[in-house]
Design an enzyme around this catalytic site. Structure first.
Site, PDB file in Angstrom:
ATOM      1  N   SER A  59     -12.843  27.210 -27.407  1.00  0.00           N
ATOM      2  CA  SER A  59     -12.969  26.008 -28.197  1.00  0.00           C
ATOM      3  C   SER A  59     -11.638  26.125 -29.305  1.00  0.00           C
ATOM      4  CB  SER A  59     -14.225  26.064 -28.845  1.00  0.00           C
ATOM      5  OG  SER A  59     -14.101  25.223 -30.044  1.00  0.00           O
ATOM      6  N   GLN A 118      -7.822  -1.618   3.630  1.00  0.00           N
ATOM      7  CA  GLN A 118      -6.705  -0.698   3.347  1.00  0.00           C
ATOM      8  C   GLN A 118      -7.307  -0.303   1.998  1.00  0.00           C
ATOM      9  OE1 GLN A 118      -2.748  -2.336   2.875  1.00  0.00           O
ATOM     10  NE2 GLN A 118      -2.951  -2.711   0.651  1.00  0.00           N
ATOM     11  N   ASN A 130     -16.707  28.897 -22.836  1.00  0.00           N
ATOM     12  CA  ASN A 130     -17.324  28.057 -22.198  1.00  0.00           C
ATOM     13  C   ASN A 130     -17.187  27.643 -20.747  1.00  0.00           C
ATOM     14  OD1 ASN A 130     -18.093  26.924 -24.625  1.00  0.00           O
ATOM     15  ND2 ASN A 130     -16.371  25.535 -24.939  1.00  0.00           N
ATOM     16  N   LYS A 187     -16.396  30.882 -29.086  1.00  0.00           N
ATOM     17  CA  LYS A 187     -17.044  30.175 -27.586  1.00  0.00           C
ATOM     18  C   LYS A 187     -16.316  30.504 -26.467  1.00  0.00           C
ATOM     19  CE  LYS A 187     -18.885  26.370 -28.006  1.00  0.00           C
ATOM     20  NZ  LYS A 187     -20.240  25.841 -27.403  1.00  0.00           N
ATOM     21  N   THR A 244     -39.954  27.536 -10.365  1.00  0.00           N
ATOM     22  CA  THR A 244     -40.474  26.132  -9.911  1.00  0.00           C
ATOM     23  C   THR A 244     -40.373  25.364 -11.598  1.00  0.00           C
ATOM     24  OG1 THR A 244     -42.588  26.545 -10.262  1.00  0.00           O
ATOM     25  CG2 THR A 244     -41.375  26.888  -8.222  1.00  0.00           C
ATOM     26  N   HIS A 245     -40.103  24.106 -11.380  1.00  0.00           N
ATOM     27  CA  HIS A 245     -39.972  23.272 -12.898  1.00  0.00           C
ATOM     28  C   HIS A 245     -39.297  23.960 -13.935  1.00  0.00           C
ATOM     29  CE1 HIS A 245     -43.183  21.195 -10.928  1.00  0.00           C
ATOM     30  NE2 HIS A 245     -43.848  22.413 -10.486  1.00  0.00           N
ATOM     31  N   SER A 262       0.920  -1.143  -0.111  1.00  0.00           N
ATOM     32  CA  SER A 262       0.048   0.029  -0.237  1.00  0.00           C
ATOM     33  C   SER A 262       0.686   1.325  -0.050  1.00  0.00           C
ATOM     34  CB  SER A 262      -0.964   0.011   1.276  1.00  0.00           C
ATOM     35  OG  SER A 262      -0.103  -0.312   2.311  1.00  0.00           O
ATOM     36  N   LYS A 280      -8.278   3.927   1.539  1.00  0.00           N
ATOM     37  CA  LYS A 280      -7.229   5.015   1.327  1.00  0.00           C
ATOM     38  C   LYS A 280      -7.544   5.720   0.028  1.00  0.00           C
ATOM     39  CE  LYS A 280      -4.621   3.235   5.089  1.00  0.00           C
ATOM     40  NZ  LYS A 280      -5.391   2.257   4.911  1.00  0.00           N
ATOM     41  N   ASN A 294      -2.414  -2.545  12.887  1.00  0.00           N
ATOM     42  CA  ASN A 294      -3.912  -2.365  12.908  1.00  0.00           C
ATOM     43  C   ASN A 294      -4.225  -1.189  13.741  1.00  0.00           C
ATOM     44  OD1 ASN A 294      -3.466  -4.662  11.564  1.00  0.00           O
ATOM     45  ND2 ASN A 294      -4.760  -5.839  13.096  1.00  0.00           N
TER      46      ASN A 294
HETATM   47  N1  ARG Z   1      -1.591  -1.049   4.850  1.00  0.00           N
HETATM   48  C1  ARG Z   1      -2.538  -1.535   5.881  1.00  0.00           C
HETATM   49  C2  ARG Z   1      -3.756  -0.904   5.800  1.00  0.00           C
HETATM   50  O1  ARG Z   1      -4.058  -0.006   4.942  1.00  0.00           O
HETATM   51  C3  ARG Z   1      -2.039  -1.488   7.170  1.00  0.00           C
HETATM   52  C4  ARG Z   1      -2.439  -2.435   8.105  1.00  0.00           C
HETATM   53  C5  ARG Z   1      -1.820  -3.710   7.945  1.00  0.00           C
HETATM   54  N2  ARG Z   1      -2.245  -4.827   9.041  1.00  0.00           N
HETATM   55  C6  ARG Z   1      -2.245  -5.995   8.753  1.00  0.00           C
HETATM   56  N3  ARG Z   1      -2.637  -6.691   9.643  1.00  0.00           N
HETATM   57  N4  ARG Z   1      -1.866  -6.588   7.563  1.00  0.00           N
HETATM   58  O2  ARG Z   1      -4.954  -1.417   6.262  1.00  0.00           O
END
Ligand code: ARG
Length: 472
Positions: free
Chosen positions: A277, A322, A285, A283, A155-156, A23, A325, A110
């Site tokens: 354009s 994960q 835009n 134009k 309205t509408h 990640s 993100k 975690n």
């Molecule tokens: N890259 C992981 C995430 O974004 C970090 C946590 C990883 N924990 C694990 N038990 N593999 O969730």
């Protein structure tokens, strides 16, 4: 490949598996939060006698130097590490040796990632709040200026009754005000610290969770350790609030696009916020408004995506999480970017007041007021409605507006009309007399603006307070 967990494995990870699982390409954004969390964790470990003071000192210096090197561009966070947590720990151990290996005592990735993401999100929530306040400030200025800028209310998408630009903008003020309040609530609910929850079941070390929570600017620690590592509700709440902001921006953009069209010409978007354009030289835009309207889709997408990701996950942490993100980072950048651009765009818009007023005049927006005029002269409303309806038909045929009819023409349909009708159905009068709370009449509007100001003042105070708390 640099991993934290090789011990129980007999084979190297397959390269594709490594890349699929890693990640770092996106969680490197969390380096600051990761280092800040680690520093406080180390301080607490020493305070509790879990590591020595010397080890802690080495860890602090090591982490500071990593942060500096990243910020000054002396080191790059590369794909050679699995995630940002591995990167920081490996780097630390390279720099300070044995002590670096003690940092992860009583901690799991975690609770670490749960902490990093919360701290990152917390900053972004505040950033979004600040941008909404700037937008509310712009709307407030424009409202003040346009109390007597008449336009049709729709309205509408059919002309309905006359309003003012201040009144129309005031509707958006309310929407963005609620957006601000939502983010305010989200912050209050999410500002609790998951650090110390361990992998899922706490630890056997005597951690001081209250200490770390406070040192990292949280109201306190989260409670249940399983929930602490697997809760992503605050991200879903943020995405829901971000989606609502985008929905509001998108509605506003749609109106700007309509108002800017050749047919309406109510407004002119500044050259700096328009594009041309490649083929049609004439134009200009409204691409920025269109793009903001378009980007709404990806923020909604992030919300649906994360809700779906979370729906089948058993307790506690699972790697599915994960996936939060990239979606959330993208949504944050999108909503904050759109707020900045939108604010700039509406600040520089030129309003064609004459065209707006003429548009309100020629669309029978005063028909209700004409009926009310007859009611004032003793005609029951239902009959008045019928009389004005017939007059509208007559005007459509004659291609004119109600106030362009002569008194004779009016009297032919109802003898109740007299000279006073022209003032009663003038645009100014129609707006001026709408004085119910929240209506566009001057006095009602001035009160509305006053309470908008009051809200803005309190919100700015709240932002200053929270920002100075975090910048201490
Ligand atoms: N890259 C992981 C995430 O974004 C970090 C946590 C990883 N924990 C694990 N038990 N593999 O969730």
């Amino acid at each position: 490949m640099a991993q934290l967990w090789g011990g129980r494995f007999e084979k190297e990870t397959d390269e594709l598996v490594y890349a699929f699982n890693a990640s770092i390409s996106f969680d490197k954004k969390l380096y600051k939060q990761d280092i800040a969390g680690s520093k406080v964790h180390a301080r607490m470990l020493a305070k509790q006698g879990i590591i020595t003071a010397e080890d802690e000192k080495a860890i602090q210096l090591g982490l500071d130097s990593i942060l500096d090197d990243i910020e000054y561009g002396n080191i790059e966070i590369t794909d050679e590490y699995e995630d940002i947590h591995s990167f920081v720990e490996a780097n630390l151990t390279e720099r300070i040796g044995e002590a670096g290996k003690k940092l992860h005592t009583g901690r799991s990735r975690n609770d670490q990632v749960a902490l990093d993401m919360r701290m990152y999100t917390r900053d972004k929530v505040l950033e979004t709040r600040g941008l909404i306040i700037q937008l509310l400030g712009t709307l407030d200025d424009l409202m003040e200026k346009h109390i007597e800028t008449y336009m049709p209310g729709f309205t509408h998408l059919q002309k309905a009754q006359p309003v003012t630009l201040a009144h129309h903008l005031g509707a958006y003020f309310e929407m963005f005000k609620r957006d601000y309040q939502r983010l305010y609530d989200i912050f209050d609910r999410m500002n609790f610290c998951p650090l110390g929850a361990g992998a899922l079941a706490g630890t056997t070390y005597p951690l001081d969770r209250k200490y770390t929570a406070k040192a990292l600017g949280f109201y306190g620690p989260t409670l249940n350790s399983m929930d602490s590592v697997s809760d992503r509700d605050y991200l879903i709440e943020y995405l829901a609030a971000a989606s609502t902001i985008m929905m509001h921006l998108s509605r506003f953009c749609e109106e700007i696009i309509i108002w800017n069209s050749n047919e309406y010409r109510y407004i002119e978007i500044d050259d700096a916020f328009s594009t041309g354009s490649s083929i049609m030289p004439q134009k200009k835009n409204p691409d920025i408004a269109e793009l903001i309207r378009g980007k709404t889709g990806r923020v909604y997408g992030a919300l649906m995506s994360l809700l779906t990701t979370m729906k089948g996950i058993p307790l506690a942490y699972n790697k599915d999480m994960q996936e939060d993100k990239e979606l959330v980072f993208d949504a944050m950048d999108t909503v904050n970017g759109c707020l900045v651009l939108f604010n700039g765009m509406i600040k520089s818009i030129k309003f064609n007041k004459d065209i707006m007023a003429a548009s309100a005049m020629n669309g029978f927006t005063n028909a209700t007021d004409a009926a009310d005029y007859l009611v004032g002269r003793g005609v029951p409303f239902r009959d008045a409605h019928g009389i004005i309806g017939r007059l509208v038909l007559y005007c459509i045929d004659k291609k004119c507006s109600l106030d362009e009819l002569s008194l004779d023409e009016l009297r032919e349909i109802s003898p109740k009309f007299d000279e006073g009708v022209y003032d009663a159905i003038s645009l100014k009068t129609c707006v001026k007399r709408r004085l119910t709370m929240g209506a566009p009449g001057r006095r009602a509007m001035e009160e509305e603006i006053l309470s908008c100001r009051e809200f803005l003042k309190k919100a700015k105070e709240a932002e200053n307070e929270i920002n100075s708390f975090f910048n201490e």
